[in-house]
Scaffold this motif. Structure first.
Motif, PDB file in Angstrom:
ATOM      1  N   UNK A  47       0.633  -1.217   0.008  1.00 28.53           N
ATOM      2  CA  UNK A  47      -0.011  -0.124  -0.074  1.00 28.53           C
ATOM      3  C   UNK A  47       0.871   1.396   0.056  1.00 28.53           C
ATOM      4  N   UNK A  48       0.211   2.412   0.685  1.00 24.86           N
ATOM      5  CA  UNK A  48       1.007   3.578   0.670  1.00 24.86           C
ATOM      6  C   UNK A  48       1.759   3.622   1.969  1.00 24.86           C
ATOM      7  N   UNK A  49       2.971   3.848   1.618  1.00 21.62           N
ATOM      8  CA  UNK A  49       4.172   3.552   2.804  1.00 21.62           C
ATOM      9  C   UNK A  49       4.897   4.836   3.063  1.00 21.62           C
ATOM     10  N   UNK A  50       5.102   5.421   4.279  1.00 23.16           N
ATOM     11  CA  UNK A  50       5.856   6.576   4.417  1.00 23.16           C
ATOM     12  C   UNK A  50       7.090   6.028   5.344  1.00 23.16           C
ATOM     13  N   UNK A  51       8.168   6.208   5.062  1.00 22.10           N
ATOM     14  CA  UNK A  51       9.446   6.185   5.699  1.00 22.10           C
ATOM     15  C   UNK A  51      10.154   7.273   6.006  1.00 22.10           C
ATOM     16  N   UNK A  52      10.328   7.496   7.393  1.00 19.59           N
ATOM     17  CA  UNK A  52      10.575   8.588   7.956  1.00 19.59           C
ATOM     18  C   UNK A  52      12.103   8.612   8.302  1.00 19.59           C
ATOM     19  N   UNK A  53      12.790   9.597   8.054  1.00 22.27           N
ATOM     20  CA  UNK A  53      14.297   9.386   8.209  1.00 22.27           C
ATOM     21  C   UNK A  53      15.016   8.331   7.260  1.00 22.27           C
ATOM     22  N   UNK A 118      16.126   5.729  13.736  1.00 17.44           N
ATOM     23  CA  UNK A 118      15.695   7.387  13.633  1.00 17.44           C
ATOM     24  C   UNK A 118      15.163   7.937  14.748  1.00 17.44           C
ATOM     25  N   UNK A 119      14.455   7.226  15.573  1.00 21.17           N
ATOM     26  CA  UNK A 119      14.206   7.929  16.791  1.00 21.17           C
ATOM     27  C   UNK A 119      15.188   8.249  17.700  1.00 21.17           C
ATOM     28  N   UNK A 120      16.248   7.644  17.675  1.00 17.86           N
ATOM     29  CA  UNK A 120      17.375   8.118  18.536  1.00 17.86           C
ATOM     30  C   UNK A 120      18.083   9.332  18.018  1.00 17.86           C
ATOM     31  N   UNK A 121      17.752   9.783  16.824  1.00 18.31           N
ATOM     32  CA  UNK A 121      18.321  11.067  16.378  1.00 18.31           C
ATOM     33  C   UNK A 121      17.382  12.122  16.264  1.00 18.31           C
ATOM     34  N   UNK A 122      16.195  11.928  16.164  1.00 14.26           N
ATOM     35  CA  UNK A 122      15.328  13.079  16.026  1.00 14.26           C
ATOM     36  C   UNK A 122      15.157  13.977  17.296  1.00 14.26           C
ATOM     37  N   UNK A 123      15.170  15.341  17.195  1.00 11.02           N
ATOM     38  CA  UNK A 123      15.097  16.115  18.408  1.00 11.02           C
ATOM     39  C   UNK A 123      14.172  15.741  19.680  1.00 11.02           C
ATOM     40  N   UNK A 143       5.893   0.667  11.881  1.00  8.81           N
ATOM     41  CA  UNK A 143       6.763  -0.399  12.183  1.00  8.81           C
ATOM     42  C   UNK A 143       8.281   0.299  12.527  1.00  8.81           C
ATOM     43  N   UNK A 144       8.821  -0.099  13.784  1.00  2.00           N
ATOM     44  CA  UNK A 144      10.233   0.366  13.965  1.00  2.00           C
ATOM     45  C   UNK A 144      11.147  -0.391  14.110  1.00  2.00           C
ATOM     46  N   UNK A 145      12.428  -0.257  13.608  1.00  2.00           N
ATOM     47  CA  UNK A 145      13.571  -1.008  14.056  1.00  2.00           C
ATOM     48  C   UNK A 145      14.601  -0.019  14.715  1.00  2.00           C
ATOM     49  N   UNK A 146      14.762  -0.156  15.694  1.00  2.00           N
ATOM     50  CA  UNK A 146      15.535   1.089  16.623  1.00  2.00           C
ATOM     51  C   UNK A 146      16.566   0.528  17.531  1.00  2.00           C
ATOM     52  N   UNK A 147      17.420   1.238  18.031  1.00  2.00           N
ATOM     53  CA  UNK A 147      18.366   1.101  19.094  1.00  2.00           C
ATOM     54  C   UNK A 147      18.124   1.698  20.359  1.00  2.00           C
ATOM     55  N   UNK A 176      18.487   5.923  24.086  1.00  3.77           N
ATOM     56  CA  UNK A 176      17.002   6.113  23.886  1.00  3.77           C
ATOM     57  C   UNK A 176      16.240   4.946  24.272  1.00  3.77           C
ATOM     58  N   UNK A 177      14.904   5.375  24.652  1.00  3.07           N
ATOM     59  CA  UNK A 177      14.122   4.181  25.181  1.00  3.07           C
ATOM     60  C   UNK A 177      12.971   4.144  24.210  1.00  3.07           C
ATOM     61  N   UNK A 178      13.093   3.337  23.036  1.00  7.98           N
ATOM     62  CA  UNK A 178      12.066   3.353  21.794  1.00  7.98           C
ATOM     63  C   UNK A 178      10.743   3.173  22.465  1.00  7.98           C
TER      64      UNK A 178
END
Ligand SMILES: C[S@@+](CC[C@H](N)C(=O)[O-])C[C@H]1O[C@@H](n2cnc3c(N)ncnc32)[C@H](O)[C@@H]1O
Length: 207
Positions: A47-53, A118-123, A143-147, A176-178
């Motif tokens: 479908x219609x997918x947005x990838x952030x960062x 990306x969540x680790x970098x976003x202000x 969906x997230x793949x984070x550290x 970070x605490x995703x």
């Protein structure tokens, strides 16, 4: 959550400088740890997918060719590399230079929203996660793949020691605490799995 934060301009500068080397620097982590997880999370979405960062387009090899992909990033140099890769793969992507904290899309526009490392970098990551929830259709997958901070004592102590230097160099929060970020944004967490010494985490949530 810890207080390390840079302005968007600093992030832009850091990633513009690192863009040329980024893929080379992350190659070992990608090869040994992340590529299987990326495949697991992203090979079945549609479908219609947005990838952030979207960075340099690390998820391109795993997406189905029939998704309608939009990729945003703060760094024009990272986007340039992603665009080059997308062209080489024949992948059509709508690239936009944009702040994840102020997504210029209507409510409920996307079927799936993706964020990797990306969540680790976003202000202000909670603000960005609220935006991700807003632009995703009701009940759609985020969906997230984070550290982040490990729950293993000696690893987290090592992360605390390295945290300031790492942040100065990469504008990336080791502590970070995703899961907290995602829950604070009002997303509903369906599954979450930690791996590699509790440092990395794959999280499936719904808007
Ligand atoms: C560590 S890289 C990850 C890139 C890619 N998602 C991946 O999996 O390899 C973090 C990316 O997030 C982007 N970024 C950080 N803060 C951002 C923001 N507020 N808005 C948009 N992009 C942002 C950076 O420019 C960088 O490309």
């Amino acid at each position: 959550m810890n207080e390390q934060t840079n302005g968007i301009q600093t992030i832009k500068n850091i990633y513009n400088c690192q863009a040329r080397w980024y893929d080379f620097l992350v190659k070992p982590v990608e090869f040994f740890l992340l590529h299987k997880k990326r495949r697991e999370l992203f090979s079945k979405i549609s479908g219609r997918v947005l990838e952030v960062g979207i960075g340099t387009g690390a998820n391109f090899p795993y997406y189905r060719s029939d998704i309608v992909l939009t990729g945003i990033d703060a760094s024009p140099e990272m986007l340039k590399i992603a665009e080059h890769k997308a062209n080489k793969r024949g992948l059509s992507v709508d690239f936009r230079e944009m702040d994840a904290e102020n997504l210029e899309f209507p409510d409920g526009y996307f079927d799936v929203v993706v964020s990797t490392l990306t969540l680790c970098t976003i202000p202000h990551p909670v603000k960005a996660a609220i935006e991700m929830a807003r632009v995703c259709k009701k009940g759609g997958r985020v969906l997230f793949l984070e550290h982040g901070k490990s729950d293993i004592g000696w690893i987290s102590r090592w992360q605390i020691r390295k945290s300031d230097k790492h942040f100065q160099k990469h504008s990336c929060r080791l502590l970070s605490e995703p899961l907290n970020i995602i829950a604070s944004a009002g997303l509903s967490v369906k599954t979450s799995k930690k791996f590699f010494l509790g440092i990395f985490q794959q999280i499936e949530a719904t808007a």
